[in-house]
Design an enzyme around this catalytic site. Structure first.
Site, PDB file in Angstrom:
ATOM      1  N   GLY A 236     -54.227  -0.795  71.052  1.00 20.55           N
ATOM      2  CA  GLY A 236     -53.416  -1.894  70.959  1.00 20.55           C
ATOM      3  C   GLY A 236     -52.522  -2.070  72.225  1.00 20.55           C
ATOM      4  CD  GLU A 237     -49.093   0.654  73.565  1.00 20.89           C
ATOM      5  OE1 GLU A 237     -48.872   0.671  74.482  1.00 20.89           O
ATOM      6  OE2 GLU A 237     -48.775   1.547  72.610  1.00 20.89           O
ATOM      7  N   GLY A 238     -51.840  -4.350  74.098  1.00 20.58           N
ATOM      8  CA  GLY A 238     -52.623  -5.047  75.271  1.00 20.58           C
ATOM      9  C   GLY A 238     -53.435  -4.264  76.219  1.00 20.58           C
TER      10      GLY A 238
END
Length: 578
Positions: free
Chosen positions: A545-547
């Site tokens: 996640g987180e980009g």
């Protein structure tokens, strides 16, 4: 939970009230209507209600609401309804014909009831008629009832956590405490006057989003206040214009002129065409200011062990991202992108600037369909739109949405399962690396969430409020607004792609402005990408996640532009095209 459910006759308010307590093993049902045993039709109605509610309900026929609430102050309780109770109060006080200022006994009993409600420790749902849904009564007694019911509803609303209006079986969460200057006034016959023109109020200038690569300085008070968006009409988006088709054809033609066999660079060629169409120019301009926004939030479902990490990690990771030490910061630096982190619903205090758009401390329980109120969902969508607008106005030329929140794959899976018609056991993944027992709990939570979500699958705002959370709601607004502003965006993993499914409902056609950065190991992610008809740029078996997946793909997007911009044509290089 103390909830007041308002609605007109046959609005569905009682059924909704019962649904709110569907998770309680036993419910005390306080019926305030006087039993009419000699009325066969009325008795048949009562019997039907008793049968529908089943053995889980313990029915008490009484108007002594204060005594019953104080007698069992923690037992899950449903009171239906306050209109009958008020009628009995007016009867006992012989108040039907008294002047409006001479009703102390009625006011005292309303105050006593509100004190008992405020002191109640368990789940409490109260049903009441909404007085404002009908014409002004023709009789003095009718007007007296409407006056006092309006005062009663307002008083009870002030001591309840949530107030919901039910109309035609549809529910609307009403905003919080009204302005102190607004008072409940007596009902009087109404005369129709000419409408007063409304003078539009100019919007405040947007507050810049501070890069999270540096420790954010405390924002000035005006910036924090600007974050308190009211969200009015936030879910209404203008028509999305498509990327320029003619420019795309020009880019495809240029690809055929470059010194390579046609199609030999595969997806790089497709991405270059897409970037040309998005920018409306061929060859496309190099990327100079891509930006990543990480939307952070906690979810109540995480407290029941659906993740390998405890909920407090969310706030700790927000601080880590703000300080530049997370994986997304490392990948962003390599890709030449800035990183911004925003607290939308973290269950802890964060830096005031990071939290300037914060909707609430932790989103609610999706298993009960109560992640957000409608007003909160609107504010979250409005925040996502405002952030996209700020960045685009500052010159950002590509956007990425990232996520941070322990347990957020659970609401994402609920959204994906609901919007792509897949069952919970199919969409559920291992998230942060959960074991089998945690997987079972997570699957059960997704199943419960989808029970609430299915009814709203064609109502994106209601769907967000029921099961998504403020972080996913803000992502949906962010991605939809990026398309409205004709700015390309890269989708990351399961969470942001789930938000993209909702964003497409909010702004149909928005997916033309998106590319899938990668495909994660989460099963729901693949289903969401298939529904959006997006092919991932890379597959690195990522699930952070987180980009990060989109950030890993960003250099390839930049390279696709370089190919169209810097590569020589056959004529320029003096190479035979064959």
């Amino acid at each position: 939970m103390r909830t007041l459910v308002l609605g007109g006759i046959r609005s569905g308010k009682s059924a909704h009230a019962e649904q709110l307590l569907s998770g309680a093993p036993r419910v005390r049902y306080i019926a305030t209507g006087e039993a009419q045993r000699d009325d066969a039709e009325w008795q048949a109605r009562l019997d039907a209600h008793l049968e529908r509610r089943g053995e889980r309900y313990r029915t008490v026929e009484s108007r002594d609401l204060v005594g019953l609430l104080r007698e069992q102050p923690a037992e899950p309780t449903l009171i239906d309804d306050l209109g009958n109770w008020l009628t009995a109060v007016l009867d006992s006080a012989q108040a039907w014909d008294l002047p409006a200022g001479e009703l102390p006994a009625v006011a005292d009993q309303i105050d006593e009831l509100c004190l008992a409600i405020a002191a109640f420790d368990g789940d409490l749902v109260l049903v009441s008629p909404e007085v404002g849904l009908s014409l002004v009564p023709a009789t003095a007694a009718g007007r007296r009832f409407a006056d006092e019911l309006g005062r009663l509803n307002a008083a009870v609303a002030r001591v309840c956590d949530t107030v919901r209006l039910v109309v035609a079986g549809r529910t609307i969460d009403l905003p919080g405490e009204p302005d102190a200057a607004v008072a409940v006034t007596a009902v009087a016959p109404v005369s129709v006057a000419a409408p007063v023109p409304v003078t539009p109020v100019p919007a405040e200038p947007a507050t810049p989003v501070a890069p999270a690569e540096q420790s954010p300085e405390p924002a000035p008070s005006s910036a924090v206040e600007h974050g308190a968006l009211d969200g009015i009409d936030a879910e209404i988006f203008p028509i999305v214009e498509m990327p320029d088709h003619e420019v795309a054809e020009q880019a495809r033609a240029r690809q055929l002129q470059l010194t390579k066999p046609a199609g030999s660079l595969g997806r790089l060629e497709d991405l270059g065409v897409w970037m040309s169409a998005c920018q409306g120019v061929c060859p496309p301009r190099p990327l100079t200011a891509p930006a990543i926004v990480v939307f952070a939030g906690d979810h109540a479902v995480a407290s029941d062990g659906v993740s390998a990490y405890p909920p407090e990690v969310t706030a700790q990771m927000v601080a880590n991202i703000a300080g530049g030490g997370a994986a997304i910061n490392v990948l962003a630096r390599r890709a030449g992108a800035t990183v911004h982190v925003l607290d939308m619903a973290v269950l802890a205090d964060t830096d005031p600037y990071i939290a300037r758009y914060k909707v609430r401390n932790g989103s609610g329980d999706l298993r009960r369909g109560e992640s957000l109120t409608i007003a909160e969902a609107r504010r979250a969508v409005a925040a996502g739109r405002a952030i996209a607008d700020q960045l685009v106005d500052e010159g950002v030329d590509l956007l990425i949405a990232g996520d941070m929140g322990i347990g957020n794959t659970t609401p994402a899976s609920v959204l994906v399962g609901t919007l792509t018609d897949h069952e919970p056991v199919v969409v559920v993944g291992r998230g942060t690396g959960i074991d089998d027992s945690t997987w079972i709990r997570k699957t059960a939570a997704i199943r419960d969430g989808m029970r609430h979500a299915r009814r709203y699958r064609n109502e994106p705002l209601a769907l967000i409020a029921a099961v998504a959370g403020a972080d996913l709601a803000a992502m949906a607004g962010f991605l939809a607004q990026a398309a409205v502003r004709k700015t390309p965006a890269l989708l990351d993993g399961s969470i942001t792609t789930a938000a993209a499914l909702v964003a497409r409902q909010l702004a149909p056609g928005a997916e033309a402005w998106w590319q899938a950065g990668h495909v994660s190991t989460e099963p729901a992610h693949r289903f969401a990408l298939e529904a959006l008809d997006l092919t991932p740029i890379v597959d690195l078996s990522m699930r952070l996640g987180e980009g990060t997946g989109a950030a890993a793909a960003l250099p390839l997007v930049a390279s696709s532009i370089d190919v169209l911009t810097d590569m020589a044509t056959f004529d320029e290089a003096g190479v035979s095209a064959g």
